[in-house]
Design a protein around this motif. Structure first.
Motif, PDB file in Angstrom:
ATOM      1  N   ARG A  60     -16.137  24.680   5.167  1.00 51.45           N
ATOM      2  CA  ARG A  60     -16.529  23.105   5.019  1.00 51.45           C
ATOM      3  C   ARG A  60     -18.008  23.143   5.812  1.00 51.45           C
ATOM      4  NH1 ARG A  60     -13.186  18.436   2.394  1.00 51.45           N
ATOM      5  NH2 ARG A  60     -11.405  19.730   2.047  1.00 51.45           N
ATOM      6  N   VAL A  61     -18.903  22.755   5.319  1.00 49.08           N
ATOM      7  CA  VAL A  61     -20.208  22.551   6.057  1.00 49.08           C
ATOM      8  C   VAL A  61     -20.315  21.040   6.651  1.00 49.08           C
ATOM      9  CG1 VAL A  61     -22.642  22.478   5.843  1.00 49.08           C
ATOM     10  CG2 VAL A  61     -21.733  24.119   4.421  1.00 49.08           C
ATOM     11  N   VAL A  62     -20.446  20.821   7.724  1.00 55.10           N
ATOM     12  CA  VAL A  62     -20.484  19.556   8.425  1.00 55.10           C
ATOM     13  C   VAL A  62     -22.045  19.176   8.519  1.00 55.10           C
ATOM     14  CG1 VAL A  62     -19.919  18.135  10.253  1.00 55.10           C
ATOM     15  CG2 VAL A  62     -18.415  20.086   9.855  1.00 55.10           C
ATOM     16  N   VAL A  63     -22.277  17.971   7.828  1.00 52.38           N
ATOM     17  CA  VAL A  63     -23.604  17.459   7.763  1.00 52.38           C
ATOM     18  C   VAL A  63     -23.826  16.389   9.042  1.00 52.38           C
ATOM     19  CG1 VAL A  63     -25.926  16.541   6.614  1.00 52.38           C
ATOM     20  CG2 VAL A  63     -23.915  18.096   5.550  1.00 52.38           C
ATOM     21  N   PHE A  64     -24.233  16.738  10.182  1.00 49.24           N
ATOM     22  CA  PHE A  64     -24.619  15.684  11.100  1.00 49.24           C
ATOM     23  C   PHE A  64     -25.619  14.842  11.003  1.00 49.24           C
ATOM     24  CE2 PHE A  64     -22.169  19.088  13.389  1.00 49.24           C
ATOM     25  CZ  PHE A  64     -21.087  18.541  13.868  1.00 49.24           C
ATOM     26  N   GLY A  65     -25.644  13.643  11.809  1.00 48.76           N
ATOM     27  CA  GLY A  65     -26.695  12.897  11.515  1.00 48.76           C
ATOM     28  C   GLY A  65     -28.004  13.374  11.740  1.00 48.76           C
ATOM     29  N   ASP A  66     -29.141  12.789  11.511  1.00 51.30           N
ATOM     30  CA  ASP A  66     -30.542  13.461  11.811  1.00 51.30           C
ATOM     31  C   ASP A  66     -31.507  12.212  12.319  1.00 51.30           C
ATOM     32  OD1 ASP A  66     -32.355  15.492  11.335  1.00 51.30           O
ATOM     33  OD2 ASP A  66     -33.275  14.111   9.431  1.00 51.30           O
ATOM     34  N   ARG A 116     -22.689  17.669  22.378  1.00 53.55           N
ATOM     35  CA  ARG A 116     -21.244  17.740  22.967  1.00 53.55           C
ATOM     36  C   ARG A 116     -20.599  17.433  21.505  1.00 53.55           C
ATOM     37  NH1 ARG A 116     -21.802  16.508  27.835  1.00 53.55           N
ATOM     38  NH2 ARG A 116     -21.689  14.045  27.390  1.00 53.55           N
ATOM     39  N   LEU A 117     -20.611  16.044  21.002  1.00 56.97           N
ATOM     40  CA  LEU A 117     -20.092  15.550  20.150  1.00 56.97           C
ATOM     41  C   LEU A 117     -20.092  16.594  18.872  1.00 56.97           C
ATOM     42  CD1 LEU A 117     -19.064  12.673  19.042  1.00 56.97           C
ATOM     43  CD2 LEU A 117     -21.198  12.614  17.851  1.00 56.97           C
ATOM     44  N   HIS A 118     -21.283  17.194  18.480  1.00 54.76           N
ATOM     45  CA  HIS A 118     -21.368  18.191  17.471  1.00 54.76           C
ATOM     46  C   HIS A 118     -20.093  19.077  17.757  1.00 54.76           C
ATOM     47  CE1 HIS A 118     -25.532  17.221  15.660  1.00 54.76           C
ATOM     48  NE2 HIS A 118     -24.831  16.037  16.035  1.00 54.76           N
ATOM     49  N   GLN A 119     -20.138  19.689  18.873  1.00 54.11           N
ATOM     50  CA  GLN A 119     -19.092  20.646  19.165  1.00 54.11           C
ATOM     51  C   GLN A 119     -17.824  20.516  18.972  1.00 54.11           C
ATOM     52  OE1 GLN A 119     -20.416  23.157  22.472  1.00 54.11           O
ATOM     53  NE2 GLN A 119     -21.578  24.485  20.796  1.00 54.11           N
ATOM     54  N   GLU A 120     -17.341  19.586  19.729  1.00 52.65           N
ATOM     55  CA  GLU A 120     -15.915  18.690  19.565  1.00 52.65           C
ATOM     56  C   GLU A 120     -15.689  18.427  18.224  1.00 52.65           C
ATOM     57  OE1 GLU A 120     -16.506  16.532  23.930  1.00 52.65           O
ATOM     58  OE2 GLU A 120     -15.984  15.505  22.251  1.00 52.65           O
ATOM     59  N   CYS A 121     -16.569  17.848  17.246  1.00 60.17           N
ATOM     60  CA  CYS A 121     -16.382  17.626  16.086  1.00 60.17           C
ATOM     61  C   CYS A 121     -15.983  19.025  15.185  1.00 60.17           C
ATOM     62  CB  CYS A 121     -17.593  16.724  15.566  1.00 60.17           C
ATOM     63  SG  CYS A 121     -17.329  16.086  13.758  1.00 60.17           S
ATOM     64  N   GLU A 122     -16.944  19.939  15.326  1.00 57.46           N
ATOM     65  CA  GLU A 122     -16.517  21.188  14.525  1.00 57.46           C
ATOM     66  C   GLU A 122     -15.312  21.625  15.066  1.00 57.46           C
ATOM     67  OE1 GLU A 122     -18.885  22.811  12.627  1.00 57.46           O
ATOM     68  OE2 GLU A 122     -20.939  22.306  13.009  1.00 57.46           O
ATOM     69  N   ASP A 123     -15.192  21.786  16.331  1.00 63.90           N
ATOM     70  CA  ASP A 123     -13.967  22.345  16.823  1.00 63.90           C
ATOM     71  C   ASP A 123     -12.513  21.546  16.197  1.00 63.90           C
ATOM     72  OD1 ASP A 123     -15.261  23.806  18.193  1.00 63.90           O
ATOM     73  OD2 ASP A 123     -14.926  23.035  20.014  1.00 63.90           O
ATOM     74  N   PHE A 124     -12.598  20.330  15.917  1.00 63.92           N
ATOM     75  CA  PHE A 124     -11.414  19.346  15.472  1.00 63.92           C
ATOM     76  C   PHE A 124     -11.253  19.648  13.988  1.00 63.92           C
ATOM     77  CE2 PHE A 124     -10.357  15.335  13.506  1.00 63.92           C
ATOM     78  CZ  PHE A 124      -9.173  15.134  14.045  1.00 63.92           C
ATOM     79  N   PHE A 125     -12.395  19.893  13.211  1.00 56.35           N
ATOM     80  CA  PHE A 125     -12.323  19.753  12.010  1.00 56.35           C
ATOM     81  C   PHE A 125     -11.873  21.360  11.490  1.00 56.35           C
ATOM     82  CE2 PHE A 125     -13.987  15.785  11.788  1.00 56.35           C
ATOM     83  CZ  PHE A 125     -13.280  15.174  10.877  1.00 56.35           C
ATOM     84  N   LYS A 126     -12.291  22.198  12.424  1.00 53.13           N
ATOM     85  CA  LYS A 126     -11.754  23.695  12.042  1.00 53.13           C
ATOM     86  C   LYS A 126     -10.414  23.721  12.188  1.00 53.13           C
ATOM     87  CE  LYS A 126     -15.589  26.393  13.538  1.00 53.13           C
ATOM     88  NZ  LYS A 126     -16.134  26.671  14.672  1.00 53.13           N
ATOM     89  N   GLN A 127      -9.668  22.875  13.032  1.00 53.68           N
ATOM     90  CA  GLN A 127      -8.124  22.879  13.165  1.00 53.68           C
ATOM     91  C   GLN A 127      -7.792  22.339  12.065  1.00 53.68           C
ATOM     92  OE1 GLN A 127      -7.024  21.196  17.135  1.00 53.68           O
ATOM     93  NE2 GLN A 127      -8.437  22.745  18.024  1.00 53.68           N
ATOM     94  N   ILE A 128      -8.225  21.247  11.463  1.00 58.15           N
ATOM     95  CA  ILE A 128      -7.608  20.496  10.323  1.00 58.15           C
ATOM     96  C   ILE A 128      -7.705  21.306   8.686  1.00 58.15           C
ATOM     97  CG2 ILE A 128      -7.855  18.460   9.173  1.00 58.15           C
ATOM     98  CD1 ILE A 128      -8.137  16.921  11.463  1.00 58.15           C
ATOM     99  N   TYR A 129      -8.764  21.774   8.864  1.00 56.25           N
ATOM    100  CA  TYR A 129      -9.423  22.835   7.441  1.00 56.25           C
ATOM    101  C   TYR A 129      -9.222  24.041   7.640  1.00 56.25           C
ATOM    102  CZ  TYR A 129     -10.563  18.047   5.796  1.00 56.25           C
ATOM    103  OH  TYR A 129     -10.350  16.540   5.474  1.00 56.25           O
ATOM    104  N   ILE A 130      -8.089  24.653   8.055  1.00 56.57           N
ATOM    105  CA  ILE A 130      -8.073  25.967   8.467  1.00 56.57           C
ATOM    106  C   ILE A 130      -8.376  26.850   7.429  1.00 56.57           C
ATOM    107  CG2 ILE A 130      -6.468  27.753   9.333  1.00 56.57           C
ATOM    108  CD1 ILE A 130      -4.830  25.311  10.571  1.00 56.57           C
ATOM    109  N   GLY A 131      -9.344  27.919   7.772  1.00 57.20           N
ATOM    110  CA  GLY A 131      -9.457  28.785   6.701  1.00 57.20           C
ATOM    111  C   GLY A 131     -10.651  28.327   5.679  1.00 57.20           C
ATOM    112  N   GLU A 132     -10.899  27.103   5.768  1.00 55.85           N
ATOM    113  CA  GLU A 132     -12.055  26.549   4.609  1.00 55.85           C
ATOM    114  C   GLU A 132     -13.393  26.664   5.325  1.00 55.85           C
ATOM    115  OE1 GLU A 132     -11.179  22.848   2.405  1.00 55.85           O
ATOM    116  OE2 GLU A 132      -8.663  23.010   3.165  1.00 55.85           O
TER     117      GLU A 132
END
Ligand code: URA
Length: 195
Positions: free
Chosen positions: A25-31, A7-23
Motif C-alpha cells: 500500500r502506498v502511503v501518501v503523506f501530507g505536503d 519520524r512520524l512518517h517512519q513510525e507510521c510506515e512501520d505501523f501500517f506494514k504490521q497491519i497490512y502484511i504483504g500488501e
C-alpha cells in the motif's frame, strides 16, 4: 522536512506494514509548508495521488487550487493532508480497481496519525474538506451539511473550519454558490488570524 515529521512518517510506515502484511500500500503523506498557519484535510488519496504520492494531485485538486487562489491562499502557503493516507479501493463490476470511500474503521485507525501530524504543524486553523475529514479531525459525529462555513471550537485543538469537499462541487450543481459563500467567510477568518 522537520525531524519530527520525518519520524512520524517512519513510525507510521512501520505501523501500517504490521497491519497490512504483504500488501504494497502506498502511503501518501501530507505536503506543503510545515509551518503554515493553515492545514487543509481531505478524505483519502485517489489514483493520481497514489501515483504522485501527493495529496490532491488529480481533478479534485485542480478544483481545490482554483478555490484557494480565489481567496488568495495559494497551495504553497498551506499544508495539505488526508484523514486516511492510503488509497481505499474496490473492484468495479468490470474488474477495474476503483476508489471507494474509507470505512469508519480505516478513519479510526488513521486518526491518531492525523492528530500527531496536526500537532507537529500546529496551525492556527484546520480546514476540513468534506464529511470524512470533518469527523476525523473533530472526533465528532457531525455533518458537513449542518456545519459548513462555520468555525468549530474544540478544546486542545486549533479552530476547525468546515468546507464541503471540492469533488462534491464538481458533481452537485447547487454547491458552487454555497462554496463561494463559505470561502468568503474563510477569507475573512484568515484575515483576522493574520492580524
Ligand atoms: N485527493 C485527495 O488527496 N484527497 C481527497 O480527499 C480527494 C482527492
Amino acid at each position: 522536512m522537520t525531524a519530527a515529521m520525518h519520524r512520524l512518517h517512519q513510525e507510521c510506515e512501520d505501523f501500517f506494514k504490521q497491519i497490512y502484511i504483504g500488501e504494497s500500500r502506498v502511503v501518501v503523506f501530507g505536503d506543503g509548508d510545515e509551518s503554515a498557519p493553515v492545514i487543509l484535510v481531505g478524505e483519502a488519496p485517489g489514483e493520481h495521488e497514489a501515483l504522485e504520492r501527493r495529496p490532491f494531485a488529480g481533478k479534485a485538486g485542480r478544483v481545490l487550487d482554483e478555490f484557494l487562489e480565489s481567496i488568495e491562499l495559494p497551495r504553497p502557503s498551506v499544508y495539505i493532508t488526508n484523514a486516511v493516507k492510503f488509497r481505499p479501493t474496490k473492484q468495479s463490476k468490470s474488474g477495474r480497481t476503483i476508489n471507494r470511500a474509507p470505512t469508519r474503521e480505516e478513519v479510526a485507525l488513521w486518526r491518531p496519525w492525523l492528530i500527531k501530524e496536526l500537532a507537529i504543524v500546529n496551525p492556527k486553523l484546520v480546514v476540513t474538506l468534506g464529511n470524512t475529514a470533518l469527523r476525523a479531525v473533530t472526533g465528532r459525529d457531525v455533518l458537513i451539511g449542518d456545519t459548513h462555513g462555520q468555525v468549530i471550537s474544540i478544546e486542545g485543538m486549533p479552530q476547525v473550519f468546515a468546507l464541503h469537499h471540492p469533488a462534491s462541487v464538481i458533481y452537485k450543481k447547487a454547491l458552487p454558490e454555497t462554496y463561494q459563500k463559505d470561502l468568503s467567510v474563510l477569507k475573512g477568518l484568515l484575515a483576522r488570524l493574520n492580524q
